[in-house]
Design an enzyme around this catalytic site. Structure first.
Site, PDB file in Angstrom:
ATOM      1  N   ASP A 194     -37.212   3.129  -7.490  1.00 41.39           N
ATOM      2  CA  ASP A 194     -38.302   3.818  -6.797  1.00 41.39           C
ATOM      3  C   ASP A 194     -38.305   5.309  -7.083  1.00 41.39           C
ATOM      4  OD1 ASP A 194     -40.136   2.502  -5.179  1.00 41.39           O
ATOM      5  OD2 ASP A 194     -38.740   2.298  -3.503  1.00 41.39           O
TER       6      ASP A 194
ATOM      7  N   LYS B 124     -40.794   2.388 -10.198  1.00 41.91           N
ATOM      8  CA  LYS B 124     -41.818   1.996  -9.217  1.00 41.91           C
ATOM      9  C   LYS B 124     -42.332   3.228  -8.498  1.00 41.91           C
ATOM     10  CE  LYS B 124     -40.908  -0.477  -5.231  1.00 41.91           C
ATOM     11  NZ  LYS B 124     -41.462   0.382  -4.151  1.00 41.91           N
TER      12      LYS B 124
ATOM     13  N   ASP C  88     -36.480   3.108  -2.124  1.00 40.70           N
ATOM     14  CA  ASP C  88     -36.298   4.239  -1.213  1.00 40.70           C
ATOM     15  C   ASP C  88     -36.123   3.734   0.225  1.00 40.70           C
ATOM     16  OD1 ASP C  88     -38.906   3.521  -0.768  1.00 40.70           O
ATOM     17  OD2 ASP C  88     -39.752   5.531  -1.015  1.00 40.70           O
TER      18      ASP C  88
ATOM     19  N   GLU D  61     -47.454  -4.978  -0.916  1.00 43.10           N
ATOM     20  CA  GLU D  61     -46.687  -5.106   0.337  1.00 43.10           C
ATOM     21  C   GLU D  61     -47.619  -5.336   1.518  1.00 43.10           C
ATOM     22  OE1 GLU D  61     -43.652  -2.158   0.938  1.00 43.10           O
ATOM     23  OE2 GLU D  61     -43.350  -2.742   3.032  1.00 43.10           O
TER      24      GLU D  61
HETATM   25  O1  KIV Z   1     -38.075   0.616  -1.043  1.00 44.45           O
HETATM   26  C1  KIV Z   1     -38.103  -0.621  -1.059  1.00 44.45           C
HETATM   27  O2  KIV Z   1     -37.121  -1.316  -0.812  1.00 44.45           O
HETATM   28  C2  KIV Z   1     -39.373  -1.259  -1.394  1.00 44.45           C
HETATM   29  C3  KIV Z   1     -39.476  -2.726  -1.116  1.00 44.45           C
HETATM   30  C4  KIV Z   1     -39.730  -2.930   0.320  1.00 44.45           C
HETATM   31  C5  KIV Z   1     -40.492  -3.378  -1.953  1.00 44.45           C
HETATM   32  O3  KIV Z   1     -40.281  -0.626  -1.820  1.00 44.45           O
END
Ligand code: KIV
Length: 263
Positions: free
Chosen positions: A84, A112, A45, A181
């Site tokens: 995500d 995720k 995201d 993170e």
């Molecule tokens: O949204 C994204 O790109 C992420 C990464 C920073 C791990 O969650």
């Protein structure tokens, strides 16, 4: 190249080998990253910031995620495609299941989601239905306003302990992968050692099982402040493909992240 699955990531962990992960939001960049050997691609995201120009990930919708997932899925090659769930997909269990089903239908192979121990029930419901989950802990950008900014998490002993416990609870609930993170390197190491499942780090030190970066950071095209954990692999590279290869090799040989990228 051999297709990367969750079992591949698990085997890497058991063998003590690292693996590389990179965001990708369309077919061309997904193809280039896959050809460079990248193990896991993430339709993150973060697209809200690097593609759409917002100052957070909060405006990203499930339709945005689905569009970019379909695009990236067509170029993903041998890489595992992680996707995500956006802000508020976890508002109710029904919404979580519907959004997860939609991203799986669009081509996701691993979903995720951000959230602490309270996400355990949602993760249980997803994994029971065959949706593999990566749980994102530490700095969770969807809670940026609650956190008071993009700050390193788990700096004190109590916070660190809580992150380790949350990770254990989410794995117990069924999470197949943990993403950490912006935490101190010592905490990245502790979480990785405490869990049997692969741990992916971004700004979490050199000892996590996998490393991930946002593609735009790897290519040096992010504007504004560059976070400490970022490295521009376009420097000394003569093509995007070679920058991706350099990143992949640096992760595989543990040359990246170096001390200067860690907290
Ligand atoms: O949204 C994204 O790109 C992420 C990464 C920073 C791990 O969650």
């Amino acid at each position: 190249m051999k297709t990367v699955t969750l079992s591949t990531l698990q085997a890497y962990k058991q063998a003590g080998e690292t693996f590389s992960c990179l965001t990708a939001y369309d077919a061309s960049f997904a193809h280039a990253a896959s050809q460079a050997g990248i193990d896991v691609l993430l339709v993150g995201d973060s697209l809200g910031m690097v593609l759409q120009g917002h100052n957070s990930t909060l405006p990203v919708t499930i339709d945005d995620i689905l569009y970019h997932t379909r695009c990236a899925a067509r170029g993903k090659g041998h890489s595992l495609l992680m996707v995500d769930l956006p802000f508020m997909s976890n508002a109710t269990t029904e919404r979580l299941l519907e959004d997860a089903a939609a991203v799986m239908r669009a081509g996701a192979e691993l979903v995720k989601l951000e959230g602490e121990a309270w996400m355990a029930d949602g993760i249980r419901e997803l994994t029971r239905r065959g949706v593999p989950v990566c749980a994102h802990l530490g700095l969770t950008p969807q809670t940026v306003h609650q956190l008071g900014g993009y700050k390193v998490q788990g700096r004190d002993a109590a916070q660190a302990e809580r992150i380790i416990n949350d990770a254990k609870i989410l794995v117990e609930a069924g999470a197949s992968v943990i993403l950490l993170e912006c935490v101190p390197a010592s905490l990245g190491k502790a979480v990785t050692e405490a869990l049997d499942v692969p741990v992916i780090g971004i700004g979490a030190g050199p000892d996590t099982d996998g490393q991930i970066l946002v593609m735009h950071d790897v290519l040096g095209v992010t504007h504004g402040r560059t976070p400490r954990f970022v490295k521009n692999f376009m420097v000394d590279a003569d093509s995007i493909q070679s920058a991706f290869q350099r990143y992949h090799e640096a992760v595989k040989t543990r040359a990246f992240p170096a001390q200067e990228h860690c907290f």
